[in-house]
Design a protein around this motif. Structure first.
Motif, short mmCIF file in Angstrom:
data_model
loop_
_atom_site.label_atom_id
_atom_site.label_comp_id
_atom_site.label_asym_id
_atom_site.label_seq_id
_atom_site.Cartn_x
_atom_site.Cartn_y
_atom_site.Cartn_z
N ALA A 13 10.52 84.42 67.72
CA ALA A 13 11.77 84.95 68.29
C ALA A 13 12.54 83.83 68.96
CB ALA A 13 11.45 86.05 69.31
N GLY A 16 12.36 79.43 69.71
CA GLY A 16 11.34 78.92 68.79
C GLY A 16 11.68 79.22 67.34
N ASP A 60 -2.78 83.04 70.46
CA ASP A 60 -2.35 82.98 71.85
C ASP A 60 -2.54 81.52 72.27
OD1 ASP A 60 -2.35 82.89 74.65
OD2 ASP A 60 -3.24 84.88 74.84
N VAL A 61 -1.47 80.88 72.70
CA VAL A 61 -1.57 79.44 73.00
C VAL A 61 -2.54 79.12 74.13
CG1 VAL A 61 0.71 78.76 72.12
CG2 VAL A 61 0.47 79.49 74.52
N GLY A 89 6.42 80.72 75.93
CA GLY A 89 6.49 80.85 77.38
C GLY A 89 6.77 82.28 77.78
N SER A 138 10.87 73.21 78.65
CA SER A 138 10.61 73.54 80.06
C SER A 138 11.68 74.53 80.53
CB SER A 138 10.59 72.25 80.88
OG SER A 138 11.80 71.52 80.71
N SER A 139 12.35 74.25 81.63
CA SER A 139 13.39 75.17 82.10
C SER A 139 14.19 74.49 83.21
CB SER A 139 12.77 76.45 82.66
OG SER A 139 13.76 77.23 83.31
N TYR A 152 7.02 80.93 87.61
CA TYR A 152 7.62 80.38 86.38
C TYR A 152 8.11 78.95 86.60
CZ TYR A 152 10.95 80.02 82.48
OH TYR A 152 11.65 79.61 81.35
N LYS A 156 6.83 75.43 84.81
CA LYS A 156 7.72 74.56 84.03
C LYS A 156 7.87 73.18 84.69
CE LYS A 156 8.81 77.46 80.71
NZ LYS A 156 8.50 77.18 79.30
N PRO A 182 16.06 74.28 79.07
CA PRO A 182 17.26 75.11 78.85
C PRO A 182 17.70 75.77 80.17
CG PRO A 182 15.47 75.74 77.35
CD PRO A 182 14.88 74.86 78.40
N ALA A 183 18.98 76.09 80.23
CA ALA A 183 19.45 77.04 81.27
C ALA A 183 19.44 78.41 80.57
CB ALA A 183 20.82 76.64 81.76
N SER A 184 20.32 79.33 80.95
CA SER A 184 20.29 80.67 80.35
C SER A 184 20.67 80.62 78.88
CB SER A 184 21.27 81.58 81.09
OG SER A 184 20.83 81.76 82.41
N ILE A 185 19.76 81.11 78.04
CA ILE A 185 20.01 81.14 76.60
C ILE A 185 20.14 82.61 76.20
CG2 ILE A 185 19.15 80.52 74.32
CD1 ILE A 185 19.85 78.08 76.06
N TYR A 191 15.68 86.42 77.68
CA TYR A 191 16.92 86.57 78.45
C TYR A 191 17.38 88.03 78.48
CZ TYR A 191 21.55 85.90 80.33
OH TYR A 191 22.65 85.98 81.14
N1 LIG Z 1 15.96 82.22 77.18
C1 LIG Z 1 16.25 81.49 78.25
O1 LIG Z 1 17.26 81.73 78.93
C2 LIG Z 1 15.35 80.33 78.65
C3 LIG Z 1 15.75 79.51 79.71
C4 LIG Z 1 14.95 78.46 80.09
C5 LIG Z 1 13.77 78.22 79.42
N2 LIG Z 1 13.39 79.01 78.38
C6 LIG Z 1 12.12 78.71 77.72
O2 LIG Z 1 12.31 78.63 76.32
C7 LIG Z 1 11.12 79.06 75.65
C8 LIG Z 1 11.48 80.11 74.62
O3 LIG Z 1 12.11 81.18 75.29
P1 LIG Z 1 12.87 82.36 74.54
O4 LIG Z 1 13.98 82.76 75.44
O5 LIG Z 1 13.15 82.01 73.14
O6 LIG Z 1 11.74 83.49 74.66
P2 LIG Z 1 11.45 84.77 73.76
O7 LIG Z 1 10.76 85.72 74.68
O8 LIG Z 1 12.66 85.22 73.03
O9 LIG Z 1 10.39 84.19 72.71
C9 LIG Z 1 9.17 83.69 73.15
C10 LIG Z 1 8.12 83.88 72.06
O10 LIG Z 1 6.89 83.38 72.59
C11 LIG Z 1 5.86 84.24 72.18
N3 LIG Z 1 4.73 84.11 73.08
C12 LIG Z 1 4.64 84.57 74.36
N4 LIG Z 1 3.43 84.32 74.85
C13 LIG Z 1 2.74 83.68 73.88
C14 LIG Z 1 1.42 83.18 73.80
N5 LIG Z 1 0.56 83.31 74.80
N6 LIG Z 1 1.03 82.58 72.65
C15 LIG Z 1 1.89 82.47 71.60
N7 LIG Z 1 3.15 82.95 71.62
C16 LIG Z 1 3.56 83.55 72.75
C17 LIG Z 1 6.49 85.62 72.21
O11 LIG Z 1 5.75 86.55 71.40
C18 LIG Z 1 7.89 85.34 71.68
O12 LIG Z 1 7.97 85.52 70.28
C19 LIG Z 1 10.18 79.57 76.73
O13 LIG Z 1 9.22 78.59 77.04
C20 LIG Z 1 11.09 79.81 77.91
O14 LIG Z 1 10.41 79.70 79.13
C21 LIG Z 1 14.15 80.07 77.98
#
Ligand SMILES: NC(=O)c1ccc[n+]([C@@H]2O[C@H](COP(=O)([O-])OP(=O)(O)OC[C@H]3O[C@@H](n4cnc5c(N)ncnc54)[C@H](O)[C@@H]3O)[C@@H](O)[C@H]2O)c1
Length: 249
Positions: A13, A16, A60-61, A89, A138-139, A152, A156, A182-185, A191
């Protein structure tokens, strides 16, 4: 030229999945690793429909045995792994006084122990190739601190320090290690599921950004493609802020 093989975690999702699509567009063979195998398979199917190569991997990572099995499957499919994106994450907004040991430990296990385990697992391939690219997602919350995200942002922040330390250890081996905070995505599951808990609406948040918009998964993937390329051999240990100017460091 031999095809590069990349592993992206949390790839079913959001950010990634978009990194996987762009890596495949660049000609890499991609391991799409996630807890959710069916959703990962959908990303693989999309890539295959465009003529790319990818394989779905369930793990699971935070679980070393699961990660080792998944990486073995990726090697069997496409060969040694020389590009890694530690993206999986979990987040959450919880006042510090209400944080439990369980939430703290689970967040650290996925966001910090996960990259430690996955990186150790693929490292032999990069060492053998004398070449590697490790990109940690990271974040910006780790750079600025964010109220109600102590678990969180601490995880990070640890990932940023992990990046710097590995850059020092692995640089002599031809392996670069960088992080993108990233900031808010908008549009990601993370998100969209937590935006109602945030201190301001998406519109207010966008208006406060110097570039006047929230980020998109594509913005992060663009930077990941660059960091994974041959062009960044002299870039390591760095924090590449793709954040619309929210944090300038
Ligand atoms: N979306 C944002 O605003 C934002 C901002 C700053 C940082 N980030 C970071 O970006 C990364 C991706 O975020 P995103 O918004 O795409 O998240 P998301 O929730 O849309 O996708 C994250 C994916 O990680 C998977 N996942 C969760 N735990 C897991 C595990 N233990 N093992 C394997 N897979 C696992 C989930 O199933 C999901 O498919 C994260 O590390 C998040 O902390 C996101």
């Amino acid at each position: 030229m031999t095809q590069k093989v990349a592993l992206v975690t949390g790839a079913a999702a959001g950010i990634g999945a978009e990194i996987c699509r762009q890596f495949a567009d660049e000609g890499m063979a991609v391991g799409v690793l996630d807890l959710k195998l069916e959703a990962a398979q959908k990303v693989v199917d999309e890539i295959a429909a465009k003529g790319g190569k990818a394989v779905a991997l369930a793990a699971d990572v935070s679980d070393r045995m699961q990660v080792e099995a998944a990486v073995a499957k990726l090697r069997d499919a496409f060969g040694p792994v020389t590009v890694l994106v530690n993206n999986a994450g979990v987040a959450g907004w919880i006042p510090f006084e209400e944080l439990t040991d369980e939430v703290w430990d689970r967040t650290m296990a996925i966001n910090l122990r996960g990259p430690f385990i996955v990186t150790q697992t693929v490292l032999p391939d990069m060492k053998a190739a004398n070449w590697g690219r490790i990109i940690n997602i990271s974040s910006s919350s780790a750079q600025s601190g964010t109220a109600r995200m102590a678990h969180y942002s601490s995880s990070k922040g640890g990932l940023i320090s992990f990046t710097k330390t590995l850059a020092l250890e692995l640089g002599p081996l031809g392996i670069t290690v960088n992080n993108i905070p990233p900031a808010s995505i908008a549009g990601t599951v993370m998100y969209e599921e937590t935006k109602h808990l945030m201190p301001m609406t998406p519109e207010q948040a966008a208006a406060m950004m110097p570039v006047r918009r929230l980020g998109e998964a594509e913005d992060i993937a663009n930077a990941a493609v660059w960091l994974a390329s041959e062009k960044t051999g002299y870039v390591t240990g760095q924090t590449i802020g793709v954040n619309g100017g929210r944090v300038i460091s």
